[in-house]
Write a protein that holds these residues in place. Structure first.
Motif, PDB file in Angstrom:
ATOM      1  N   TYR A  21      57.985  54.287  31.112  1.00 45.34           N
ATOM      2  CA  TYR A  21      57.038  54.148  32.219  1.00 45.34           C
ATOM      3  C   TYR A  21      56.511  52.712  32.254  1.00 45.34           C
ATOM      4  O   TYR A  21      56.492  52.013  31.241  1.00 45.34           O
ATOM      5  CB  TYR A  21      55.855  55.106  32.020  1.00 45.34           C
ATOM      6  N   GLU A  22      56.054  52.263  33.433  1.00 51.35           N
ATOM      7  CA  GLU A  22      55.403  50.960  33.574  1.00 51.35           C
ATOM      8  C   GLU A  22      54.452  51.008  34.767  1.00 51.35           C
ATOM      9  O   GLU A  22      54.892  50.937  35.909  1.00 51.35           O
ATOM     10  CB  GLU A  22      56.425  49.831  33.805  1.00 51.35           C
ATOM     11  N   VAL A  23      53.165  51.129  34.522  1.00 51.37           N
ATOM     12  CA  VAL A  23      52.204  51.048  35.619  1.00 51.37           C
ATOM     13  C   VAL A  23      52.191  49.616  36.150  1.00 51.37           C
ATOM     14  O   VAL A  23      52.196  48.654  35.376  1.00 51.37           O
ATOM     15  CB  VAL A  23      50.791  51.476  35.176  1.00 51.37           C
ATOM     16  N   GLU A  24      52.219  49.471  37.478  1.00 48.45           N
ATOM     17  CA  GLU A  24      52.243  48.135  38.061  1.00 48.45           C
ATOM     18  C   GLU A  24      51.465  48.107  39.373  1.00 48.45           C
ATOM     19  O   GLU A  24      51.452  49.081  40.129  1.00 48.45           O
ATOM     20  CB  GLU A  24      53.683  47.669  38.329  1.00 48.45           C
ATOM     21  N   LEU A  25      50.846  46.959  39.637  1.00 44.79           N
ATOM     22  CA  LEU A  25      50.231  46.709  40.924  1.00 44.79           C
ATOM     23  C   LEU A  25      51.311  46.323  41.923  1.00 44.79           C
ATOM     24  O   LEU A  25      52.058  45.356  41.702  1.00 44.79           O
ATOM     25  CB  LEU A  25      49.202  45.574  40.807  1.00 44.79           C
TER      26      LEU A  25
ATOM     27  N   ASN B  55      41.342  47.540  36.953  1.00 47.74           N
ATOM     28  CA  ASN B  55      41.757  48.325  35.794  1.00 47.74           C
ATOM     29  C   ASN B  55      42.987  49.145  36.151  1.00 47.74           C
ATOM     30  O   ASN B  55      43.097  49.677  37.258  1.00 47.74           O
ATOM     31  CB  ASN B  55      40.629  49.252  35.346  1.00 47.74           C
ATOM     32  N   LEU B  56      43.900  49.257  35.204  1.00 52.85           N
ATOM     33  CA  LEU B  56      45.093  50.080  35.422  1.00 52.85           C
ATOM     34  C   LEU B  56      45.480  50.751  34.121  1.00 52.85           C
ATOM     35  O   LEU B  56      45.247  50.218  33.037  1.00 52.85           O
ATOM     36  CB  LEU B  56      46.242  49.258  35.994  1.00 52.85           C
ATOM     37  N   ARG B  57      46.044  51.975  34.245  1.00 51.53           N
ATOM     38  CA  ARG B  57      46.407  52.702  33.040  1.00 51.53           C
ATOM     39  C   ARG B  57      47.507  53.720  33.322  1.00 51.53           C
ATOM     40  O   ARG B  57      47.767  54.084  34.474  1.00 51.53           O
ATOM     41  CB  ARG B  57      45.194  53.397  32.424  1.00 51.53           C
TER      42      ARG B  57
ATOM     43  N   GLN C  89      48.773  53.324  28.454  1.00 50.70           N
ATOM     44  CA  GLN C  89      48.481  51.958  28.889  1.00 50.70           C
ATOM     45  C   GLN C  89      47.057  51.928  29.430  1.00 50.70           C
ATOM     46  O   GLN C  89      46.635  52.842  30.137  1.00 50.70           O
ATOM     47  CB  GLN C  89      49.452  51.501  29.983  1.00 50.70           C
ATOM     48  N   ASN C  90      46.336  50.865  29.101  1.00 48.72           N
ATOM     49  CA  ASN C  90      44.941  50.751  29.542  1.00 48.72           C
ATOM     50  C   ASN C  90      44.583  49.273  29.544  1.00 48.72           C
ATOM     51  O   ASN C  90      44.309  48.690  28.504  1.00 48.72           O
ATOM     52  CB  ASN C  90      44.029  51.540  28.617  1.00 48.72           C
ATOM     53  N   SER C  91      44.611  48.649  30.721  1.00 49.12           N
ATOM     54  CA  SER C  91      44.473  47.204  30.778  1.00 49.12           C
ATOM     55  C   SER C  91      43.811  46.804  32.087  1.00 49.12           C
ATOM     56  O   SER C  91      43.200  47.624  32.780  1.00 49.12           O
ATOM     57  CB  SER C  91      45.858  46.546  30.633  1.00 49.12           C
ATOM     58  N   ASN C  92      43.921  45.528  32.415  1.00 46.52           N
ATOM     59  CA  ASN C  92      43.339  44.979  33.633  1.00 46.52           C
ATOM     60  C   ASN C  92      44.281  43.905  34.162  1.00 46.52           C
ATOM     61  O   ASN C  92      44.918  43.187  33.379  1.00 46.52           O
ATOM     62  CB  ASN C  92      41.952  44.396  33.345  1.00 46.52           C
ATOM     63  N   THR C  93      44.349  43.784  35.476  1.00 55.02           N
ATOM     64  CA  THR C  93      45.262  42.806  36.066  1.00 55.02           C
ATOM     65  C   THR C  93      44.872  41.363  35.728  1.00 55.02           C
ATOM     66  O   THR C  93      45.653  40.439  35.984  1.00 55.02           O
ATOM     67  CB  THR C  93      45.329  42.969  37.591  1.00 55.02           C
ATOM     68  N   SER C  94      43.702  41.154  35.162  1.00 57.38           N
ATOM     69  CA  SER C  94      43.303  39.813  34.725  1.00 57.38           C
ATOM     70  C   SER C  94      44.189  39.290  33.599  1.00 57.38           C
ATOM     71  O   SER C  94      44.198  38.086  33.325  1.00 57.38           O
ATOM     72  CB  SER C  94      41.841  39.812  34.271  1.00 57.38           C
ATOM     73  N   ASP C  95      44.959  40.191  32.959  1.00 53.90           N
ATOM     74  CA  ASP C  95      45.847  39.770  31.864  1.00 53.90           C
ATOM     75  C   ASP C  95      47.198  39.255  32.371  1.00 53.90           C
ATOM     76  O   ASP C  95      48.047  38.868  31.582  1.00 53.90           O
ATOM     77  CB  ASP C  95      46.065  40.945  30.892  1.00 53.90           C
ATOM     78  N   MET C  96      47.391  39.239  33.691  1.00 48.99           N
ATOM     79  CA  MET C  96      48.645  38.707  34.226  1.00 48.99           C
ATOM     80  C   MET C  96      48.835  37.242  33.843  1.00 48.99           C
ATOM     81  O   MET C  96      47.882  36.456  33.841  1.00 48.99           O
ATOM     82  CB  MET C  96      48.666  38.808  35.756  1.00 48.99           C
TER      83      MET C  96
ATOM     84  N   GLU D 151      42.609  51.002  39.697  1.00 50.92           N
ATOM     85  CA  GLU D 151      41.275  51.030  40.276  1.00 50.92           C
ATOM     86  C   GLU D 151      41.315  50.723  41.778  1.00 50.92           C
ATOM     87  O   GLU D 151      41.878  49.715  42.205  1.00 50.92           O
ATOM     88  CB  GLU D 151      40.411  49.995  39.555  1.00 50.92           C
ATOM     89  N   GLY D 152      40.767  51.617  42.584  1.00 50.29           N
ATOM     90  CA  GLY D 152      40.689  51.419  44.017  1.00 50.29           C
ATOM     91  C   GLY D 152      41.936  51.808  44.788  1.00 50.29           C
ATOM     92  O   GLY D 152      41.919  51.845  46.023  1.00 50.29           O
ATOM     93  N   LEU D 153      43.021  52.106  44.071  1.00 46.92           N
ATOM     94  CA  LEU D 153      44.294  52.395  44.736  1.00 46.92           C
ATOM     95  C   LEU D 153      44.765  53.830  44.539  1.00 46.92           C
ATOM     96  O   LEU D 153      45.692  54.270  45.218  1.00 46.92           O
ATOM     97  CB  LEU D 153      45.382  51.438  44.238  1.00 46.92           C
TER      98      LEU D 153
END
Length: 301
Positions: free
Chosen positions: A139-143, A213-215, A224-231, A285-287
């Motif tokens: 799996y890979e959560v992605e924006l 936030n995404l997980r 997975q539990n992170s934030n898009t700020s880590d891109m 988050e938000g999506l």
């Protein structure tokens, strides 16, 4: 605005999420006709701000009317991918610092790009067959970023102006196929390997795509539990970079990479890949939350 695609009579239908449920736009147009209102998701994306404004005004008029024959419950929908016909699906590999760290990979100096195809698209709550050719489905959560205007040689400063909206995506990856050769394509393009949705959220609702936030949750366990700020490369950098090499068209879908926590990043003795019977939920988050159950692959159609 939160837009959805769902199936009715084996056809894609446009829906809009409101507090009461999902408005079936085509059904509403039968009793409340208005020629200027777009009736499918690709028309809305191509129409951009003007189309969204028309759609919003139309929905406000429907609410005044009080008729609810066109209103559907989310639990009753057969969901489709929130973008149905992108001309391109472009993905970014190794775009989170901690994900690169967990796989012992150097941070890339430029975005690593690869592509997927429309056969990989599927929607929320749809079953996904685990291909017989892989034993390492990850799996890979992605924006997901959906382009709203033709973009060529755009600057980083202007890049987000070309975004129609954002969505939650799961960039499914057959690791054994992906790493069999130097080209990742085979491990990324099996059928239904890009569930997206449930909603396509217009860009005006997302204040900062670099602070979401995404997980991922597998069978109730947070993986997975992170934030898009880590891109490593932000959304505006990615759009600008791609547009310098190819023209982006309305509806094009960019998957912006995944954070740490994928199965591939675990020590080998702890790697447990997706199996038939598993449920994977990816959420941003938000999506919204995108859920899929995995089943044995059908041998024929």
């Amino acid at each position: 605005m939160k837009l959805v695609t769902f199936k009715k009579n084996e056809q894609d239908r446009l829906g809009v999420k409101v507090n009461e449920g999902i408005i079936d736009i085509r059904e509403a147009l039968l009793s409340h006709p208005l020629d200027t209102v777009p009736s499918n998701i690709m028309e809305v994306i191509a129409g951009g701000y003007q189309a969204v404004t028309l759609l919003n005004s139309y929905i406000n008029e429907l609410k005044v009317d009080g008729d609810q024959t066109y209103l559907l419950a989310e639990n009753d929908l057969i969901w489709g991918p929130c973008v149905t016909q992108p001309s391109k699906i472009i993905c970014v590999g190794l775009n989170y610092r901690k994900h690169a760290d967990e796989t012992n990979a150097a941070y890339p100096e430029v975005p690593i790009l690869f592509n997927k195809f429309n056969n990989t698209l599927t929607g929320h709550r749809n079953d996904i067959g685990v291909p017989n050719v892989t034993e390492k489905l990850d799996y890979e959560v992605e924006l997901g970023v959906v382009i709203g205007k033709k973009a060529k040689n755009v600057s980083k400063e202007e890049a987000l102006d070309y975004v129609f909206g954002y969505c939650t995506a799961n960039d499914l990856s057959a690791r054994d196929l992906q790493l069999r050769t130097q080209q990742w394509l085979l491990g990324k393009t099996c059928d239904d390997f890009s569930p997206i949705g449930p909603y396509l959220v217009t860009s005006d609702e997302i204040e900062d795509p670099q602070n979401l936030n995404l997980r991922t949750v597998v069978n109730g366990e947070i993986r997975q539990n992170s934030n898009t700020s880590d891109m490593i490369f932000s959304c505006d950098e990615i759009i600008s970079y791609i547009s310098k090499h190819m023209t982006l068209e309305p509806g094009d879908l960019i998957l912006t990479g995944t954070p740490e926590g994928v199965v591939l990043g675990y020590p080998e003795e702890k790697q447990v890949y997706i199996q038939p019977g598993d449920e994977v939920i990816v959420e941003i988050e938000g999506l919204g939350s995108l859920s899929n159950k995995f089943v044995e692959e059908s041998s024929s159609y």
